[in-house]
Design an enzyme around this catalytic site. Structure first.
Site, PDB file in Angstrom:
ATOM      1  N   ASN A  27      -9.948  -0.394  -2.761  1.00 35.58           N
ATOM      2  CA  ASN A  27      -8.579  -0.228  -2.253  1.00 35.58           C
ATOM      3  C   ASN A  27      -7.650  -0.868  -3.521  1.00 35.58           C
ATOM      4  OD1 ASN A  27      -6.054  -0.396  -1.310  1.00 35.58           O
ATOM      5  ND2 ASN A  27      -6.623  -1.040   0.675  1.00 35.58           N
TER       6      ASN A  27
ATOM      7  N   HIS B 173      -3.663   7.248   1.075  1.00 36.18           N
ATOM      8  CA  HIS B 173      -3.936   5.888   0.524  1.00 36.18           C
ATOM      9  C   HIS B 173      -5.304   5.510   0.878  1.00 36.18           C
ATOM     10  CE1 HIS B 173      -3.944   1.764  -0.471  1.00 36.18           C
ATOM     11  NE2 HIS B 173      -3.890   1.399   0.926  1.00 36.18           N
TER      12      HIS B 173
ATOM     13  N   CYS C 161       0.763  -1.333   0.120  1.00 42.15           N
ATOM     14  CA  CYS C 161       0.201  -0.178   0.083  1.00 42.15           C
ATOM     15  C   CYS C 161       0.836   1.316  -0.012  1.00 42.15           C
ATOM     16  CB  CYS C 161      -0.973  -0.016   1.059  1.00 42.15           C
ATOM     17  SG  CYS C 161      -2.133  -1.257   1.209  1.00 42.15           S
TER      18      CYS C 161
HETATM   19  N1  COA Z   1     -19.674  -9.195   4.679  1.00 43.48           N
HETATM   20  C1  COA Z   1     -20.205  -9.310   5.803  1.00 43.48           C
HETATM   21  N2  COA Z   1     -19.561  -9.571   7.034  1.00 43.48           N
HETATM   22  C2  COA Z   1     -18.336  -9.727   7.097  1.00 43.48           C
HETATM   23  C3  COA Z   1     -17.668  -9.534   5.910  1.00 43.48           C
HETATM   24  C4  COA Z   1     -18.318  -9.156   4.533  1.00 43.48           C
HETATM   25  N3  COA Z   1     -17.542  -8.634   3.659  1.00 43.48           N
HETATM   26  N4  COA Z   1     -16.289  -9.642   6.011  1.00 43.48           N
HETATM   27  C5  COA Z   1     -16.459 -10.073   7.646  1.00 43.48           C
HETATM   28  N5  COA Z   1     -17.588 -10.271   8.110  1.00 43.48           N
HETATM   29  C6  COA Z   1     -17.884 -10.447   9.268  1.00 43.48           C
HETATM   30  C7  COA Z   1     -16.982 -11.171  10.063  1.00 43.48           C
HETATM   31  O1  COA Z   1     -16.900 -12.571   9.760  1.00 43.48           O
HETATM   32  C8  COA Z   1     -17.289 -11.072  11.553  1.00 43.48           C
HETATM   33  O2  COA Z   1     -18.454 -11.790  11.928  1.00 43.48           O
HETATM   34  P1  COA Z   1     -18.526 -12.501  13.302  1.00 43.48           P
HETATM   35  O3  COA Z   1     -18.793 -11.173  14.181  1.00 43.48           O
HETATM   36  O4  COA Z   1     -19.662 -13.333  13.106  1.00 43.48           O
HETATM   37  O5  COA Z   1     -17.280 -13.154  13.638  1.00 43.48           O
HETATM   38  C9  COA Z   1     -17.965  -9.637  11.412  1.00 43.48           C
HETATM   39  O6  COA Z   1     -18.412  -9.369   9.945  1.00 43.48           O
HETATM   40  C10 COA Z   1     -17.073  -8.542  12.222  1.00 43.48           C
HETATM   41  O7  COA Z   1     -15.793  -8.821  11.356  1.00 43.48           O
HETATM   42  P2  COA Z   1     -14.599  -7.706  11.850  1.00 43.48           P
HETATM   43  O8  COA Z   1     -13.236  -8.345  11.121  1.00 43.48           O
HETATM   44  O9  COA Z   1     -14.277  -7.707  13.480  1.00 43.48           O
HETATM   45  O10 COA Z   1     -15.169  -6.382  11.292  1.00 43.48           O
HETATM   46  P3  COA Z   1     -14.427  -5.226  11.295  1.00 43.48           P
HETATM   47  O11 COA Z   1     -15.639  -4.139  11.990  1.00 43.48           O
HETATM   48  O12 COA Z   1     -13.013  -4.900  12.027  1.00 43.48           O
HETATM   49  O13 COA Z   1     -14.548  -4.480   9.979  1.00 43.48           O
HETATM   50  C11 COA Z   1     -12.543  -4.545   8.251  1.00 43.48           C
HETATM   51  C12 COA Z   1     -13.609  -5.438   9.216  1.00 43.48           C
HETATM   52  C13 COA Z   1     -11.817  -5.364   7.414  1.00 43.48           C
HETATM   53  C14 COA Z   1     -13.434  -3.407   7.375  1.00 43.48           C
HETATM   54  C15 COA Z   1     -12.151  -3.321   9.164  1.00 43.48           C
HETATM   55  O14 COA Z   1     -11.228  -4.300  10.374  1.00 43.48           O
HETATM   56  C16 COA Z   1     -11.048  -2.479   8.785  1.00 43.48           C
HETATM   57  O15 COA Z   1     -11.470  -1.293   8.040  1.00 43.48           O
HETATM   58  N6  COA Z   1      -9.673  -2.732   8.847  1.00 43.48           N
HETATM   59  C17 COA Z   1      -8.736  -2.019   8.204  1.00 43.48           C
HETATM   60  C18 COA Z   1      -8.252  -2.890   6.964  1.00 43.48           C
HETATM   61  C19 COA Z   1      -7.831  -2.049   5.989  1.00 43.48           C
HETATM   62  O16 COA Z   1      -8.010  -0.824   5.749  1.00 43.48           O
HETATM   63  N7  COA Z   1      -6.956  -2.584   5.082  1.00 43.48           N
HETATM   64  C20 COA Z   1      -6.334  -1.918   4.124  1.00 43.48           C
HETATM   65  C21 COA Z   1      -4.922  -2.361   3.710  1.00 43.48           C
HETATM   66  S1  COA Z   1      -4.053  -0.960   4.102  1.00 43.48           S
END
Ligand code: COA
Length: 332
Positions: A289, A259, A114
């Site tokens: 992204n 980013h 990234c």
């Molecule tokens: N659709 C529906 N549900 C989903 C899902 C999707 N695409 N992806 C994950 N889930 C579910 C998970 O399985 C989990 O279910 P559970 O509670 O039954 O176990 C629930 O949603 C919550 O998952 P979690 O990973 O805790 O969600 P979150 O609120 O942390 O959001 C991200 C996930 C990835 C959006 C968040 O962590 C984030 O924004 N992280 C930064 C990542 C990033 O920016 N990466 C880029 C690289 S620089």
């Protein structure tokens, strides 16, 4: 000493638009979940057999060269950043040279995920500062749609990432206080396995087995919560570093181009600095992204929309896999 400035900007995205509703055919997800957690409404995926990482990078590069009023022969080197190269080796920089009909120029490939654009820009800047090169093409492109799995198993990654390319031409100039003012890059490899694609890695022996091919380990892995927590801290640190190094405060900024990792991360940073909407550029809603390509695509659109004018002070900042994070401050 020479300085460098951005004289041409271009981007290219594949024509195939994939909406959140489209993804719902393949996995257990909802439009609401994706928009609320990431801000993403749609992304572009390549059409198999049409676009590749190097072909999209070449298209973006051609546009950047055209905007700079240059021909391919005018450049001295290509620096290419991607996590999704056409081949395991060689990298994409030589393929861009080939596509542009160039033989004998320098070619470098950067693996900073990234933060790839900031790293590539920084490398190009160092070559220009020393006088070794006068014109360097910085190209960033990603095809991520075929790395992820469009399934409930792969949904946490599959809804976030998209395909596309962006490029800039960096040229030497002599004006003090203009152009690329500074770049800042940091890394902490203790978190290398928190956002990675493990296979096919050379530390595995044998490198690929039949079992691996169907296992979850073939998919990219992200510890989303941890990435989020580190990203918001590192973004702020590295933006402050860019501003302080050059004797500026956040009030001096005309535009921040983060980013495009996740709209919630961008919004968090915007709120921390109390920046008005017109001072932060986001387009993750349209492209998802696009990893290394996200800043140059955003820069290209911001420039085309007139959000950057001569004299504008613009900060680029990134955080991602590695963990690697970085920033660059530019006076246009
Ligand atoms: N659709 C529906 N549900 C989903 C899902 C999707 N695409 N992806 C994950 N889930 C579910 C998970 O399985 C989990 O279910 P559970 O509670 O039954 O176990 C629930 O949603 C919550 O998952 P979690 O990973 O805790 O969600 P979150 O609120 O942390 O959001 C991200 C996930 C990835 C959006 C968040 O962590 C984030 O924004 N992280 C930064 C990542 C990033 O920016 N990466 C880029 C690289 S620089």
């Amino acid at each position: 000493m020479f300085h460098s400035k951005i004289t041409g900007i271009g981007h290219y995205v594949p024509e195939n638009i994939v909406t959140n509703k489209d993804l719902m055919q393949y996995m257990d997800t909802t439009e609401e979940w994706i928009v609320e957690r990431t801000g993403i409404e749609q992304r572009r995926f390549v059409t198999p057999g049409k676009d590749t990482t190097s072909s999209m990078g070449t298209e973006a590069a051609r546009i950047a060269l055209d905007k700079a009023g240059l021909t391919p022969e005018d450049i001295d080197a290509v620096v290419f950043a991607t996590l999704s190269p056409d081949f395991y080796f060689p990298g994409c920089a030589v393929l861009v040279l080939k596509n542009l009909g160039l033989v004998g120029k320098a070619a470098f490939d950067v693996r900073s995920q990234c933060s790839g654009f900031i790293s590539a820009l920084s490398m190009a800047d160092q070559y220009i500062k020393t006088g070794m090169y006068k014109r360097v093409l910085v190209v960033c492109a990603e095809v991520q749609s075929n790395i992820m799995e469009l399934s409930t198993r792969g949904r946490n990654m599959a809804v976030i990432f998209g395909d596309g390319a962006g490029a800039v031409v960096l040229e030497a100039h002599n004006e003090q206080g203009k152009g690329l003012l500074s770049t800042h890059i940091h890394a902490d490899g203790n978190f290398a396995e928190e956002l990675l694609m493990r296979h096919p890695g050379a530390c595995q022996n044998p490198r690929i087995t039949h079992e691996m091919l169907s296992s979850e380990e073939m998919l990219p892995h992200m510890n989303g919560n941890l990435v989020f927590k580190h990203a918001v801290v590192r973004f702020e640190e590295v933006i402050n570093e860019a501003l302080e190094t050059n004797g500026y405060s956040v009030d001096d900024l005309d535009l921040l181009i983060p980013h495009q990792a996740n709209l919630r991360i961008s919004n968090f940073i915007q709120n921390r600095y109390k920046l008005p909407d017109e001072k932060v550029f986001n387009n993750i809603q349209k492209y998802g992204n696009t990893t290394a390509a996200s800043i140059p695509i955003a820069l290209s659109e911001a420039y085309a929309e007139g959000r950057i004018k001569p004299g504008s002070l613009v900060c680029f900042a990134a955080f991602g896999s590695g963990f690697i994070w970085g920033s660059a401050l530019v006076r246009f």
